[in-house]
Write a protein that holds these residues in place. Structure first.
Motif, mmCIF file in Angstrom:
data_model
loop_
_atom_site.group_PDB
_atom_site.id
_atom_site.type_symbol
_atom_site.label_atom_id
_atom_site.label_comp_id
_atom_site.label_asym_id
_atom_site.label_seq_id
_atom_site.Cartn_x
_atom_site.Cartn_y
_atom_site.Cartn_z
ATOM 1 N N ALA A 148 0.826 -1.205 0.000
ATOM 2 C CA ALA A 148 0.000 0.000 0.000
ATOM 3 C C ALA A 148 0.861 1.255 0.000
ATOM 4 N N ALA A 149 1.946 1.234 0.772
ATOM 5 C CA ALA A 149 2.832 2.397 0.825
ATOM 6 C C ALA A 149 3.450 2.671 -0.536
ATOM 7 N N ALA A 150 3.907 1.623 -1.208
ATOM 8 C CA ALA A 150 4.500 1.811 -2.533
ATOM 9 C C ALA A 150 3.442 2.214 -3.552
ATOM 10 N N ALA A 151 2.252 1.621 -3.473
ATOM 11 C CA ALA A 151 1.202 1.911 -4.445
ATOM 12 C C ALA A 151 0.768 3.364 -4.392
ATOM 13 N N VAL A 152 0.565 3.898 -3.198
ATOM 14 C CA VAL A 152 0.103 5.286 -3.101
ATOM 15 C C VAL A 152 1.182 6.254 -3.573
ATOM 16 N N GLU A 153 2.459 5.905 -3.368
ATOM 17 C CA GLU A 153 3.532 6.757 -3.864
ATOM 18 C C GLU A 153 3.634 6.697 -5.387
ATOM 19 N N LEU A 154 3.382 5.524 -5.970
ATOM 20 C CA LEU A 154 3.405 5.411 -7.425
ATOM 21 C C LEU A 154 2.288 6.237 -8.061
ATOM 22 N N VAL A 155 1.111 6.232 -7.461
ATOM 23 C CA VAL A 155 0.022 7.075 -7.972
ATOM 24 C C VAL A 155 0.407 8.551 -7.867
ATOM 25 N N HIS A 156 0.990 8.922 -6.732
ATOM 26 C CA HIS A 156 1.439 10.302 -6.571
ATOM 27 C C HIS A 156 2.484 10.666 -7.636
ATOM 28 N N ALA A 157 3.443 9.761 -7.867
ATOM 29 C CA ALA A 157 4.498 10.029 -8.858
ATOM 30 C C ALA A 157 3.909 10.187 -10.254
ATOM 31 N N TYR A 158 2.979 9.305 -10.610
ATOM 32 C CA TYR A 158 2.360 9.438 -11.936
ATOM 33 C C TYR A 158 1.641 10.781 -12.070
ATOM 34 N N LEU A 172 3.098 3.887 -14.462
ATOM 35 C CA LEU A 172 3.239 3.971 -13.004
ATOM 36 C C LEU A 172 1.893 3.761 -12.321
ATOM 37 N N GLN A 173 0.842 4.308 -12.899
ATOM 38 C CA GLN A 173 -0.486 4.114 -12.319
ATOM 39 C C GLN A 173 -0.859 2.622 -12.354
ATOM 40 N N ALA A 174 -0.611 1.968 -13.481
ATOM 41 C CA ALA A 174 -0.927 0.539 -13.586
ATOM 42 C C ALA A 174 -0.101 -0.281 -12.603
ATOM 43 N N LEU A 175 1.162 0.070 -12.440
ATOM 44 C CA LEU A 175 2.029 -0.654 -11.510
ATOM 45 C C LEU A 175 1.519 -0.517 -10.077
ATOM 46 N N ALA A 176 1.004 0.656 -9.738
ATOM 47 C CA ALA A 176 0.473 0.867 -8.382
ATOM 48 C C ALA A 176 -0.628 -0.139 -8.068
ATOM 49 N N ALA A 226 -9.874 7.532 -4.773
ATOM 50 C CA ALA A 226 -9.068 8.711 -4.464
ATOM 51 C C ALA A 226 -8.312 9.236 -5.675
ATOM 52 N N SER A 227 -8.058 8.359 -6.644
ATOM 53 C CA SER A 227 -7.249 8.743 -7.801
ATOM 54 C C SER A 227 -8.077 9.316 -8.948
#
Length: 287
Positions: A63-73, A111-115, A139-140
Motif C-alpha cells: 500500500a505504501a509503494a502503491a500510493v507513492e506510485l500514484v502520486h508520482a504518476y 506507473l499508475q498501472a504498476l500501483a 481517491a485517484s
C-alpha cells in the motif's frame, strides 16, 4: 520515519527492478519519476496509521509503494506542457524535459498501472485487498485527484471562486490521496469504525493544511529550496488560499488545522505520535 522512508524506497526500487523486458526508455522515465527523491509523505502516512492500529510493516509495504506510485504518476502528468508546463521537479528536470513528452505520458500511465498491480498482490485477505484497491481507485479518479485537477483547470486564469469551492477543489486534488494513504493503513490493520472516523478527520485537516502550506511556499519560498519553480501559481493566475483570503488569514487557517489534527488524534487508540509528527511536518515544512 527514516526507517519507513528507506523501507518504501526499497519497495519502489524492487517493483521497478521487476519490470523485466520493459522498453529501456520507458523504464528510465519511470525510474526518473519515482527514485529521484521526494518527501514520501503518503507512504509514511500508510505506515504511521497502520502500525498505530496494530498492522505489521510487511502488511503495509504494498500500500505504501502503491500510493507513492500514484502520486508520482500524477506529478509526471501535472508537469506536462498541457497542464502546469513545469521544467523542474525535486531539483531535477521534469520527466518530459528529460525524456520527452510522449515518453512522459506513457511513463505516467505505466506507473499508475504498476500501483494497482502491487496492491492487487498484497499479502492480505481478499476482502481487505479489494477494499484497499477500491479506496485507491476512488481517491485517484474523477471523485478525487483527477476531478480536483479538472476543477483546478476551470478555476485557473482568474475565474471567480468561493472559499468553499476552493476547499472542495483541494480536498479532491491534494487531500484525496493523502486521506487514501491514511485509510489504506487503517484498512490493512482492520481498524474499528470509531478509529477510522477519527483518522478521517485527521486526514481531512492534514490534506487542507498541506495545500495551504504549498500555496504559501509558492510565494515565500525559492526554487532551490522547493525543488520546483517558485511563483508559478501567481504567474498562471491559479486559485490559491493566499490569493483568495490573504497570507495572514492563510497562516491562521494553518494554526486552526493543526489543532483539528491534534483533536482528531485524541480520539484514536494506539500510538499516534508518528501521525502527530507528520501533521507538524506538513505545517512547518519549507519544501
Amino acid at each position: 520515519m527514516d526507517a519507513w522512508r528507506a523501507r518504501v524506497d526499497a519497495a519502489l526500487a524492487s517493483a521497478l527492478d521487476g519490470l523485466d523486458g520493459t522498453e529501456p526508455a520507458l523504464l528510465a522515465a519511470m525510474r526518473h519519476a519515482v527514485l529521484l527523491g521526494g518527501k514520501r509523505m503518503r507512504p509514511q502516512l500508510v505506515y504511521a496509521t497502520g502500525t498505530a492500529c496494530g498492522a505489521r510493516e510487511d502488511d503495509l509495504d504494498a500500500a505504501a509503494a502503491a500510493v507513492e506510485l500514484v502520486h508520482a504518476y500524477s506529478l509526471v502528468h501535472d508537469d506536462l506542457p498541457a497542464l502546469d508546463d513545469d521544467a523542474l521537479r525535486r531539483g531535477q528536470p521534469t520527466v518530459h524535459v528529460a525524456h520527452g513528452e510522449a515518453t512522459a505520458i506513457v511513463a505516467g500511465d505505466a506507473l499508475q498501472a504498476l500501483a494497482f498491480s502491487l496492491l492487487a498482490h498484497a499479502p492480505l485477505a481478499d476482502a481487505r485487498r479489494v477494499a484497499m484497491l477500491a479506496e485507491l481507485a476512488s481517491a485517484s479518479g474523477a471523485a478525487g485527484m483527477c476531478g480536483g485537477q479538472a476543477f483546478d483547470l476551470a478555476a485557473t486564469g482568474g475565474a471567480p471562486i468561493t472559499l468553499d469551492a476552493l476547499e472542495r477543489l483541494h480536498a479532491m486534488k491534494t487531500g484525496a490521496l493523502l486521506r487514501a494513504a491514511v485509510r489504506l493503513g487503517a484498512l490493512a490493520a482492520a481498524a474499528d469504525a470509531a478509529t477510522r472516523s477519527a483518522l478521517d478527520r485527521y486526514a481531512d485537516a492534514l490534506g487542507l493544511a498541506f495545500q495551504i502550506r504549498d500555496d504559501l511556499l509558492d510565494i515565500e519560498g525559492d526554487s532551490a529550496t522547493l525543488g520546483k519553480t517558485a511563483g508559478k501559481d501567481a504567474a498562471q493566475d491559479k486559485a490559491t488560499f493566499p490569493a483568495l483570503i490573504g497570507v495572514e488569514a492563510s497562516r491562521a487557517r494553518l494554526r486552526e488545522l493543526a489543532q483539528r489534527m491534534q483533536d482528531a488524534l485524541a480520539g484514536c487508540s494506539g500510538d499516534t505520535r508518528a501521525l502527530a509528527a507528520l501533521g507538524r511536518r506538513v505545517i512547518e515544512r519549507d519544501h
